[in-house]
Motif scaffolding. Sequence first.
Motif, PDB file in Angstrom:
ATOM      1  N   ASP A  61      50.287  33.120  41.279  1.00 13.63           N
ATOM      2  CA  ASP A  61      49.144  32.226  41.056  1.00 13.63           C
ATOM      3  C   ASP A  61      47.815  32.934  41.298  1.00 13.63           C
ATOM      4  OD1 ASP A  61      49.643  32.296  43.810  1.00 13.63           O
ATOM      5  OD2 ASP A  61      49.346  30.153  44.118  1.00 13.63           O
ATOM      6  N   LYS A  62      47.776  33.820  42.274  1.00  9.48           N
ATOM      7  CA  LYS A  62      46.545  34.569  42.541  1.00  9.48           C
ATOM      8  C   LYS A  62      46.249  35.547  41.403  1.00  9.48           C
ATOM      9  CE  LYS A  62      44.139  37.280  45.979  1.00  9.48           C
ATOM     10  NZ  LYS A  62      44.149  37.855  47.313  1.00  9.48           N
ATOM     11  N   PHE A  63      47.285  36.230  40.890  1.00 11.77           N
ATOM     12  CA  PHE A  63      47.083  37.151  39.767  1.00 11.77           C
ATOM     13  C   PHE A  63      46.537  36.411  38.548  1.00 11.77           C
ATOM     14  CE2 PHE A  63      48.508  38.883  35.739  1.00 11.77           C
ATOM     15  CZ  PHE A  63      47.910  40.134  35.785  1.00 11.77           C
TER      16      PHE A  63
ATOM     17  N   LYS B  72      42.256  29.684  34.698  1.00  9.51           N
ATOM     18  CA  LYS B  72      40.975  29.686  35.406  1.00  9.51           C
ATOM     19  C   LYS B  72      41.037  29.262  36.872  1.00  9.51           C
ATOM     20  CE  LYS B  72      38.581  30.700  31.678  1.00  9.51           C
ATOM     21  NZ  LYS B  72      39.126  31.890  31.103  1.00  9.51           N
ATOM     22  N   ARG B  73      41.955  28.354  37.221  1.00  9.49           N
ATOM     23  CA  ARG B  73      42.025  27.860  38.594  1.00  9.49           C
ATOM     24  C   ARG B  73      43.392  28.135  39.190  1.00  9.49           C
ATOM     25  NH1 ARG B  73      40.127  23.155  36.199  1.00  9.49           N
ATOM     26  NH2 ARG B  73      37.864  23.131  36.116  1.00  9.49           N
ATOM     27  N   ARG B  74      43.390  28.512  40.454  1.00 12.35           N
ATOM     28  CA  ARG B  74      44.648  28.817  41.130  1.00 12.35           C
ATOM     29  C   ARG B  74      45.534  27.581  41.243  1.00 12.35           C
ATOM     30  NH1 ARG B  74      45.127  32.526  46.553  1.00 12.35           N
ATOM     31  NH2 ARG B  74      47.389  32.584  46.631  1.00 12.35           N
ATOM     32  N   SER B  75      44.933  26.418  41.446  1.00 10.89           N
ATOM     33  CA  SER B  75      45.727  25.192  41.550  1.00 10.89           C
ATOM     34  C   SER B  75      46.436  24.882  40.231  1.00 10.89           C
ATOM     35  CB  SER B  75      44.849  24.010  41.974  1.00 10.89           C
ATOM     36  OG  SER B  75      43.810  23.813  41.039  1.00 10.89           O
ATOM     37  N   VAL B  76      45.775  25.152  39.104  1.00 13.94           N
ATOM     38  CA  VAL B  76      46.398  24.949  37.793  1.00 13.94           C
ATOM     39  C   VAL B  76      47.508  25.974  37.586  1.00 13.94           C
ATOM     40  CG1 VAL B  76      46.015  24.950  35.293  1.00 13.94           C
ATOM     41  CG2 VAL B  76      44.319  23.925  36.815  1.00 13.94           C
ATOM     42  N   ALA B  77      47.270  27.220  37.980  1.00 15.31           N
ATOM     43  CA  ALA B  77      48.292  28.271  37.867  1.00 15.31           C
ATOM     44  C   ALA B  77      49.527  27.895  38.682  1.00 15.31           C
ATOM     45  CB  ALA B  77      47.728  29.608  38.341  1.00 15.31           C
ATOM     46  N   LYS B  78      49.309  27.351  39.876  1.00 18.73           N
ATOM     47  CA  LYS B  78      50.427  26.933  40.732  1.00 18.73           C
ATOM     48  C   LYS B  78      51.219  25.815  40.069  1.00 18.73           C
ATOM     49  CE  LYS B  78      51.281  25.065  45.406  1.00 18.73           C
ATOM     50  NZ  LYS B  78      52.635  24.840  45.090  1.00 18.73           N
ATOM     51  N   GLU B  79      50.511  24.852  39.511  1.00 15.09           N
ATOM     52  CA  GLU B  79      51.173  23.720  38.860  1.00 15.09           C
ATOM     53  C   GLU B  79      52.007  24.169  37.654  1.00 15.09           C
ATOM     54  OE1 GLU B  79      49.783  19.793  36.391  1.00 15.09           O
ATOM     55  OE2 GLU B  79      48.537  20.431  38.085  1.00 15.09           O
TER      56      GLU B  79
ATOM     57  N   ILE C 151      56.596  29.545  33.525  1.00 12.48           N
ATOM     58  CA  ILE C 151      56.268  30.966  33.600  1.00 12.48           C
ATOM     59  C   ILE C 151      57.523  31.751  33.973  1.00 12.48           C
ATOM     60  CG2 ILE C 151      54.863  32.738  34.740  1.00 12.48           C
ATOM     61  CD1 ILE C 151      52.763  30.609  35.270  1.00 12.48           C
ATOM     62  N   GLN C 152      57.724  32.859  33.268  1.00  5.97           N
ATOM     63  CA  GLN C 152      58.830  33.758  33.573  1.00  5.97           C
ATOM     64  C   GLN C 152      58.269  35.146  33.869  1.00  5.97           C
ATOM     65  OE1 GLN C 152      61.797  33.855  30.513  1.00  5.97           O
ATOM     66  NE2 GLN C 152      61.986  31.634  30.427  1.00  5.97           N
TER      67      GLN C 152
ATOM     68  N   LYS D 225      58.219  31.047  40.439  1.00  9.03           N
ATOM     69  CA  LYS D 225      57.432  30.065  41.171  1.00  9.03           C
ATOM     70  C   LYS D 225      56.051  30.659  41.423  1.00  9.03           C
ATOM     71  CE  LYS D 225      60.888  27.198  43.052  1.00  9.03           C
ATOM     72  NZ  LYS D 225      61.050  26.244  42.001  1.00  9.03           N
ATOM     73  N   SER D 226      55.116  29.837  41.854  1.00 14.23           N
ATOM     74  CA  SER D 226      53.743  30.308  42.092  1.00 14.23           C
ATOM     75  C   SER D 226      53.687  31.367  43.180  1.00 14.23           C
ATOM     76  CB  SER D 226      52.844  29.136  42.458  1.00 14.23           C
ATOM     77  OG  SER D 226      53.328  28.494  43.615  1.00 14.23           O
ATOM     78  N   SER D 227      54.633  31.345  44.099  1.00 12.61           N
ATOM     79  CA  SER D 227      54.634  32.304  45.201  1.00 12.61           C
ATOM     80  C   SER D 227      55.371  33.596  44.854  1.00 12.61           C
ATOM     81  CB  SER D 227      55.278  31.679  46.436  1.00 12.61           C
ATOM     82  OG  SER D 227      56.619  31.319  46.144  1.00 12.61           O
ATOM     83  N   SER D 228      55.923  33.690  43.637  1.00 21.81           N
ATOM     84  CA  SER D 228      56.633  34.901  43.233  1.00 21.81           C
ATOM     85  C   SER D 228      55.684  36.085  43.251  1.00 21.81           C
ATOM     86  CB  SER D 228      57.209  34.744  41.823  1.00 21.81           C
ATOM     87  OG  SER D 228      58.146  33.701  41.781  1.00 21.81           O
ATOM     88  N   SER D 229      56.244  37.237  43.577  1.00 15.84           N
ATOM     89  CA  SER D 229      55.433  38.451  43.651  1.00 15.84           C
ATOM     90  C   SER D 229      55.415  39.151  42.291  1.00 15.84           C
ATOM     91  CB  SER D 229      56.041  39.369  44.710  1.00 15.84           C
ATOM     92  OG  SER D 229      55.252  40.508  44.876  1.00 15.84           O
ATOM     93  N   VAL D 230      54.242  39.649  41.894  1.00 11.80           N
ATOM     94  CA  VAL D 230      54.125  40.409  40.643  1.00 11.80           C
ATOM     95  C   VAL D 230      53.707  41.832  40.967  1.00 11.80           C
ATOM     96  CG1 VAL D 230      53.586  38.414  39.201  1.00 11.80           C
ATOM     97  CG2 VAL D 230      51.734  39.682  40.251  1.00 11.80           C
TER      98      VAL D 230
END
Length: 88
Positions: free
Chosen positions: A4-6, A14-21, A28-29, A36-41
């Motif tokens: 989500d941060k990336f 544009k927004r982290r909250s939208v990315a998380k949702e 997202i794969q 999940k939003s907490s997955s590491s990239v």
Amino acid sequence: MRLDKFLKISRIIKRRSVAKEVADKGRIQINGKVAKSSSSVKIGDQLQIQFGNRIVIYEIRELHESTKKEDAAQMYTLISDEKQASED
């Protein structure tokens, strides 16, 4: 870096909250696996994101803790942007 941060820093979403949702709804794969939003990239990962009837694939080129708007597009490469056929 968290997914989500990336997405926020690279300005793909544009927004982290939208990315998380979006991530938590399974749209997202990372490298073919649902993320999940907490997955590491990491650099070299491929992200497949479903925006409505579009599927967009990006490859991560750089990771930064923060970036300017004009430098954000350098963090990824657009591999494909396809519309899915609508099912009637």
